[in-house]
Motif scaffolding. Structure first.
Motif, mmCIF file in Angstrom:
data_model
loop_
_atom_site.group_PDB
_atom_site.id
_atom_site.type_symbol
_atom_site.label_atom_id
_atom_site.label_comp_id
_atom_site.label_asym_id
_atom_site.label_seq_id
_atom_site.Cartn_x
_atom_site.Cartn_y
_atom_site.Cartn_z
ATOM 1 N N ASP A 188 0.834 -1.201 0.000
ATOM 2 C CA ASP A 188 0.000 0.000 0.000
ATOM 3 C C ASP A 188 0.870 1.252 0.000
ATOM 4 O OD1 ASP A 188 -2.109 -1.777 0.213
ATOM 5 O OD2 ASP A 188 -2.319 -1.523 2.379
ATOM 6 N N LEU A 189 0.588 2.135 -0.956
ATOM 7 C CA LEU A 189 1.305 3.399 -1.047
ATOM 8 C C LEU A 189 0.295 4.537 -1.102
ATOM 9 C CD1 LEU A 189 2.668 1.358 -3.571
ATOM 10 C CD2 LEU A 189 4.560 2.832 -2.883
ATOM 11 N N TYR A 190 0.632 5.663 -0.498
ATOM 12 C CA TYR A 190 -0.198 6.856 -0.630
ATOM 13 C C TYR A 190 0.113 7.537 -1.958
ATOM 14 C CZ TYR A 190 -1.384 6.539 4.347
ATOM 15 O OH TYR A 190 -1.843 6.108 5.564
ATOM 16 N N PHE A 191 -0.935 8.049 -2.583
ATOM 17 C CA PHE A 191 -0.735 8.803 -3.813
ATOM 18 C C PHE A 191 0.113 10.051 -3.522
ATOM 19 C CE2 PHE A 191 -4.216 6.237 -5.341
ATOM 20 C CZ PHE A 191 -4.036 6.212 -6.722
ATOM 21 N N PRO A 192 0.723 10.630 -4.558
ATOM 22 C CA PRO A 192 1.498 11.867 -4.356
ATOM 23 C C PRO A 192 0.643 12.955 -3.727
ATOM 24 C CG PRO A 192 1.913 10.952 -6.528
ATOM 25 C CD PRO A 192 0.788 10.155 -5.948
ATOM 26 N N GLU A 193 1.266 13.779 -2.913
ATOM 27 C CA GLU A 193 0.533 14.833 -2.216
ATOM 28 C C GLU A 193 -0.097 15.834 -3.184
ATOM 29 O OE1 GLU A 193 3.266 16.501 0.571
ATOM 30 O OE2 GLU A 193 2.947 14.898 2.043
ATOM 31 N N SER A 194 0.490 15.970 -4.374
ATOM 32 C CA SER A 194 -0.025 16.904 -5.367
ATOM 33 C C SER A 194 -1.220 16.360 -6.128
ATOM 34 C CB SER A 194 1.081 17.264 -6.361
ATOM 35 O OG SER A 194 1.555 16.092 -7.014
ATOM 36 N N SER A 195 -1.531 15.076 -5.946
ATOM 37 C CA SER A 195 -2.605 14.440 -6.681
ATOM 38 C C SER A 195 -3.944 14.660 -6.003
ATOM 39 C CB SER A 195 -2.338 12.929 -6.785
ATOM 40 O OG SER A 195 -3.488 12.237 -7.239
ATOM 41 N N GLU A 196 -5.017 14.640 -6.822
ATOM 42 C CA GLU A 196 -6.356 14.744 -6.224
ATOM 43 C C GLU A 196 -6.712 13.492 -5.438
ATOM 44 O OE1 GLU A 196 -9.682 13.419 -9.304
ATOM 45 O OE2 GLU A 196 -8.491 15.085 -10.097
ATOM 46 N N TRP A 197 -5.895 12.436 -5.607
ATOM 47 C CA TRP A 197 -6.059 11.192 -4.862
ATOM 48 C C TRP A 197 -5.176 11.173 -3.610
ATOM 49 C CZ3 TRP A 197 -9.273 7.196 -6.731
ATOM 50 C CH2 TRP A 197 -9.792 7.400 -8.015
ATOM 51 N N ALA A 198 -4.611 12.272 -3.214
ATOM 52 C CA ALA A 198 -3.564 12.316 -2.191
ATOM 53 C C ALA A 198 -3.947 11.639 -0.878
ATOM 54 C CB ALA A 198 -3.144 13.754 -1.929
ATOM 55 N N ARG A 199 -5.228 11.641 -0.544
ATOM 56 C CA ARG A 199 -5.651 11.047 0.724
ATOM 57 C C ARG A 199 -5.976 9.562 0.582
ATOM 58 N NH1 ARG A 199 -9.593 15.617 3.600
ATOM 59 N NH2 ARG A 199 -8.042 17.316 3.619
ATOM 60 N N HIS A 200 -5.775 9.028 -0.584
ATOM 61 C CA HIS A 200 -6.108 7.634 -0.844
ATOM 62 C C HIS A 200 -4.843 6.791 -0.990
ATOM 63 C CE1 HIS A 200 -10.407 8.545 -1.580
ATOM 64 N NE2 HIS A 200 -9.936 9.675 -2.090
ATOM 65 N N GLU A 201 -5.038 5.484 -0.857
ATOM 66 C CA GLU A 201 -3.936 4.547 -1.033
ATOM 67 C C GLU A 201 -4.068 3.835 -2.371
ATOM 68 O OE1 GLU A 201 -3.739 1.737 2.117
ATOM 69 O OE2 GLU A 201 -3.422 3.225 3.682
ATOM 70 N N LEU A 202 -2.921 3.459 -2.912
ATOM 71 C CA LEU A 202 -2.870 2.617 -4.095
ATOM 72 C C LEU A 202 -2.274 1.282 -3.690
ATOM 73 C CD1 LEU A 202 -3.184 2.343 -7.208
ATOM 74 C CD2 LEU A 202 -0.764 3.001 -7.359
ATOM 75 N N GLU A 203 -3.032 0.219 -3.869
ATOM 76 C CA GLU A 203 -2.536 -1.124 -3.537
ATOM 77 C C GLU A 203 -1.885 -1.726 -4.777
ATOM 78 O OE1 GLU A 203 -6.053 -3.138 -2.364
ATOM 79 O OE2 GLU A 203 -6.140 -2.232 -0.368
ATOM 80 N N THR A 204 -0.632 -2.118 -4.644
ATOM 81 C CA THR A 204 0.067 -2.746 -5.760
ATOM 82 C C THR A 204 0.402 -4.185 -5.401
ATOM 83 O OG1 THR A 204 1.000 -0.743 -6.729
ATOM 84 C CG2 THR A 204 2.223 -2.780 -7.087
ATOM 85 N N VAL A 205 0.134 -5.097 -6.322
ATOM 86 C CA VAL A 205 0.439 -6.519 -6.148
ATOM 87 C C VAL A 205 1.503 -6.904 -7.168
ATOM 88 C CG1 VAL A 205 -0.465 -8.868 -6.253
ATOM 89 C CG2 VAL A 205 -1.876 -7.031 -5.297
ATOM 90 N N PHE A 206 2.600 -7.494 -6.683
ATOM 91 C CA PHE A 206 3.627 -8.041 -7.572
ATOM 92 C C PHE A 206 3.360 -9.529 -7.805
ATOM 93 C CE2 PHE A 206 6.644 -4.731 -5.680
ATOM 94 C CZ PHE A 206 6.623 -3.926 -6.814
ATOM 95 N N ILE A 207 3.311 -9.933 -9.052
ATOM 96 C CA ILE A 207 3.307 -11.350 -9.397
ATOM 97 C C ILE A 207 4.620 -11.608 -10.123
ATOM 98 C CG2 ILE A 207 2.140 -13.223 -10.596
ATOM 99 C CD1 ILE A 207 0.538 -12.087 -8.270
ATOM 100 N N ALA A 208 5.586 -12.166 -9.394
ATOM 101 C CA ALA A 208 6.929 -12.343 -9.941
ATOM 102 C C ALA A 208 7.109 -13.745 -10.497
ATOM 103 C CB ALA A 208 7.971 -12.070 -8.860
ATOM 104 N N ARG A 209 7.957 -13.819 -11.515
ATOM 105 C CA ARG A 209 8.351 -15.083 -12.118
ATOM 106 C C ARG A 209 9.864 -15.085 -12.304
ATOM 107 N NH1 ARG A 209 4.033 -12.947 -14.224
ATOM 108 N NH2 ARG A 209 5.255 -11.789 -15.745
ATOM 109 N N GLU A 210 10.367 -16.129 -12.903
ATOM 110 C CA GLU A 210 11.815 -16.262 -13.062
ATOM 111 C C GLU A 210 12.400 -15.183 -13.965
ATOM 112 O OE1 GLU A 210 15.108 -19.702 -14.228
ATOM 113 O OE2 GLU A 210 12.959 -20.113 -14.362
#
Length: 249
Positions: A188-210
């Motif tokens: 979970d990361l917070y959006f940039p403070e300059s963004s209109e989404w600044a108070r929201h979180e962005l959930e990122t999922v990594f699906i890694a392979r070889e």
């Protein structure tokens, strides 16, 4: 470097086992190596099984946000039992491959809040099973994962925390396509403070392979990256374009 701890002693003069994690810092797809030493007690004993489990903290298993009492197993390694004579010392070396989709505890060289992993030892001796204890380890991001996390940072996103969820991703079919593990980690990361989404979180999922990984932002289709093409500036630009198609950042 190694972590040492007596994990179990069955009875006052019973056998004990000590696990030394020889690779306390690993990466997804790497090899975890441990040395397990059983020390005989006052009498001979039958060690029926010694098992190692690679475990993580899973949000679904905990009732308290800060607790880590019900770890979730992501990989196992067992070796056959043996007769342990009184006072005898027997050491077994065990290797376990770390899953490519292994949840991270560290990114860009720093701890990720909420990310926890450990090695747990289980001992079965003379019909008794001891759950053992677990030694915490560090799971560092792959270079490609670090590059994506660095790209987020360069774009103004701020790290918050990580959570492990149990099951298959259900938000979008595209997210399930390459998932092989029955768990995933949300970073979970917070959006940039300059963004209109600044108070929201962005959930990122990594699906890694070889050879490559998918980075799924906010339950959306992934941005895909091939390890052999790692270029920090190009990847940051690619992630920026991908996010701007989905959000105003």
């Amino acid at each position: 470097m190694a972590f040492r701890r007596i994990l179990t002693a069955l009875g006052k003069n019973g056998p004990s086992v000590e696990t030394v994690v020889e690779t306390p810092e690993v990466r997804p797809g790497g090899m975890l190596r441990c040395a397990v030493t059983a020390v005989g007690g006052a009498a001979d004993a039958d060690i029926e099984r010694i098992g190692l489990e690679l475990v993580v903290r899973a949000e679904d298993h905990e009732f308290d946000r800060a607790a880590w009492k019900h770890p979730y197993t992501v990989a196992t390694a067992d070796f056959d039992g043996f007769r342990l004579a009184a006072g005898e010392t027997v050491t077994r070396h065990v290797e376990m491959q770390v899953p490519w989709e292994m949840p991270l505890t560290h990114g860009r060289g720093e701890a990720i809040p909420g990310g926890r992993a450990a090695v747990r030892t289980r001992l079965a001796v003379d019909k008794a099973v001891d759950q053992g204890d677990f030694d915490e380890i560090q799971v560092h991001a792959l270079p490609a994962q670090d590059a994506i996390l660095q790209a987020y940072a360069d774009l103004g996103f701020r790290m918050h925390e990580a959570e492990v969820k149990i099951g298959l991703l259900k938000q979008a079919p595209n997210m399930r396509a390459r998932q092989t593990a029955k768990y995933w980690q949300e970073i979970d990361l917070y959006f940039p403070e300059s963004s209109e989404w600044a108070r929201h979180e962005l959930e990122t999922v990594f699906i890694a392979r070889e050879d490559s990984l998918d980075a799924h932002p906010g339950g959306n289709p992934p941005a895909r990256f091939v390890y052999a093409d790692l270029d920090q500036a190009a990847w940051t630009e690619s992630l920026d374009r991908h996010l701007k198609r989905l959000y105003i950042v």
